[in-house]
Design a protein around this motif. Sequence first.
Motif, PDB file in Angstrom:
ATOM      1  N   LYS A  12     -20.442 -16.108 -31.738  1.00 42.31           N
ATOM      2  CA  LYS A  12     -20.886 -14.740 -31.971  1.00 42.31           C
ATOM      3  C   LYS A  12     -22.210 -14.836 -32.710  1.00 42.31           C
ATOM      4  O   LYS A  12     -22.339 -15.599 -33.672  1.00 42.31           O
ATOM      5  CB  LYS A  12     -19.890 -13.985 -32.842  1.00 42.31           C
ATOM      6  N   ILE A  13     -23.184 -14.057 -32.248  1.00 50.85           N
ATOM      7  CA  ILE A  13     -24.456 -13.965 -32.964  1.00 50.85           C
ATOM      8  C   ILE A  13     -24.892 -12.512 -32.977  1.00 50.85           C
ATOM      9  O   ILE A  13     -24.709 -11.796 -32.000  1.00 50.85           O
ATOM     10  CB  ILE A  13     -25.567 -14.853 -32.340  1.00 50.85           C
ATOM     11  N   PRO A  14     -25.449 -12.080 -34.096  1.00 54.89           N
ATOM     12  CA  PRO A  14     -25.941 -10.696 -34.158  1.00 54.89           C
ATOM     13  C   PRO A  14     -27.153 -10.508 -33.246  1.00 54.89           C
ATOM     14  O   PRO A  14     -27.893 -11.446 -32.968  1.00 54.89           O
ATOM     15  CB  PRO A  14     -26.346 -10.529 -35.622  1.00 54.89           C
ATOM     16  N   ILE A  15     -27.349  -9.301 -32.803  1.00 54.23           N
ATOM     17  CA  ILE A  15     -28.503  -8.940 -31.973  1.00 54.23           C
ATOM     18  C   ILE A  15     -29.639  -8.507 -32.892  1.00 54.23           C
ATOM     19  O   ILE A  15     -29.411  -7.786 -33.863  1.00 54.23           O
ATOM     20  CB  ILE A  15     -28.118  -7.776 -31.022  1.00 54.23           C
ATOM     21  N   HIS A  16     -30.853  -8.925 -32.574  1.00 53.32           N
ATOM     22  CA  HIS A  16     -32.020  -8.505 -33.353  1.00 53.32           C
ATOM     23  C   HIS A  16     -32.115  -6.986 -33.312  1.00 53.32           C
ATOM     24  O   HIS A  16     -31.881  -6.358 -32.274  1.00 53.32           O
ATOM     25  CB  HIS A  16     -33.282  -9.139 -32.771  1.00 53.32           C
ATOM     26  N   GLN A  17     -32.478  -6.409 -34.430  1.00 50.87           N
ATOM     27  CA  GLN A  17     -32.538  -4.942 -34.546  1.00 50.87           C
ATOM     28  C   GLN A  17     -33.456  -4.301 -33.500  1.00 50.87           C
ATOM     29  O   GLN A  17     -33.213  -3.179 -33.061  1.00 50.87           O
ATOM     30  CB  GLN A  17     -32.976  -4.537 -35.953  1.00 50.87           C
ATOM     31  N   ASN A  18     -34.489  -5.007 -33.061  1.00 51.53           N
ATOM     32  CA  ASN A  18     -35.409  -4.442 -32.066  1.00 51.53           C
ATOM     33  C   ASN A  18     -34.855  -4.491 -30.646  1.00 51.53           C
ATOM     34  O   ASN A  18     -35.413  -3.871 -29.751  1.00 51.53           O
ATOM     35  CB  ASN A  18     -36.760  -5.153 -32.104  1.00 51.53           C
ATOM     36  N   MET A 119     -26.604 -14.492 -40.689  1.00 53.78           N
ATOM     37  CA  MET A 119     -27.313 -14.658 -39.419  1.00 53.78           C
ATOM     38  C   MET A 119     -28.173 -13.434 -39.132  1.00 53.78           C
ATOM     39  O   MET A 119     -29.339 -13.554 -38.765  1.00 53.78           O
ATOM     40  CB  MET A 119     -26.323 -14.863 -38.265  1.00 53.78           C
ATOM     41  N   LYS A 120     -27.571 -12.255 -39.287  1.00 55.41           N
ATOM     42  CA  LYS A 120     -28.287 -11.012 -39.007  1.00 55.41           C
ATOM     43  C   LYS A 120     -29.539 -10.906 -39.870  1.00 55.41           C
ATOM     44  O   LYS A 120     -30.607 -10.524 -39.388  1.00 55.41           O
ATOM     45  CB  LYS A 120     -27.360  -9.820 -39.242  1.00 55.41           C
ATOM     46  N   HIS A 121     -29.417 -11.260 -41.140  1.00 59.12           N
ATOM     47  CA  HIS A 121     -30.564 -11.205 -42.048  1.00 59.12           C
ATOM     48  C   HIS A 121     -31.713 -12.064 -41.513  1.00 59.12           C
ATOM     49  O   HIS A 121     -32.846 -11.593 -41.393  1.00 59.12           O
ATOM     50  CB  HIS A 121     -30.157 -11.686 -43.442  1.00 59.12           C
ATOM     51  N   TRP A 122     -31.432 -13.323 -41.180  1.00 62.49           N
ATOM     52  CA  TRP A 122     -32.482 -14.239 -40.732  1.00 62.49           C
ATOM     53  C   TRP A 122     -33.012 -13.858 -39.351  1.00 62.49           C
ATOM     54  O   TRP A 122     -34.219 -13.921 -39.106  1.00 62.49           O
ATOM     55  CB  TRP A 122     -31.980 -15.685 -40.757  1.00 62.49           C
ATOM     56  N   ILE A 123     -32.143 -13.452 -38.456  1.00 63.90           N
ATOM     57  CA  ILE A 123     -32.581 -13.052 -37.109  1.00 63.90           C
ATOM     58  C   ILE A 123     -33.543 -11.871 -37.194  1.00 63.90           C
ATOM     59  O   ILE A 123     -34.564 -11.835 -36.514  1.00 63.90           O
ATOM     60  CB  ILE A 123     -31.361 -12.725 -36.218  1.00 63.90           C
ATOM     61  N   ASN A 124     -33.239 -10.913 -38.044  1.00 65.84           N
ATOM     62  CA  ASN A 124     -34.078  -9.718 -38.148  1.00 65.84           C
ATOM     63  C   ASN A 124     -35.415  -9.965 -38.851  1.00 65.84           C
ATOM     64  O   ASN A 124     -36.295  -9.118 -38.807  1.00 65.84           O
ATOM     65  CB  ASN A 124     -33.322  -8.577 -38.812  1.00 65.84           C
TER      66      ASN A 124
END
Length: 134
Positions: A12-18, A119-124
């Motif tokens: 599972k990986i978060p999706i970039h906010q954009n 993960m979400k923090h770094w991806i964004n």
Amino acid sequence: INGTKTLAAKRKIPIHQNLASTLERLAKASADGYLLSDLSTDKYGKRSGAIGKKFGRIKRELKFSERHGFHSFRSTFIQKLRNIGCPEELSAQIAGQENSNISYGHYADRTTPEVLSRMKHWINLISYCIGNKS
């Protein structure tokens, strides 16, 4: 991410906010359960040839060279994570790489709310500049 080659790749990986609104739109519009609907399949039922051809056409229209392929996105993303100081074990989890460290590689749960939040923090924090857009 399902249907992968290794246990580490299934994740599972978060999706970039954009990208969230685009993915939501594609999911709602899907006629066949895939984000990219109506792609033709080969004799084995694989859709990769169709998306590969589509990617190639778009890449040429945008004047990218032949050296830019699907994996160049992954390489660039991992390098961007490194450049902003993302911990290596977390970027490995995001990228679906095996972690040979016995503690993180074998015993650590990759999908806890805390890990997904990190993960979400770094991806964004990642941004791309294509043409005049970033």
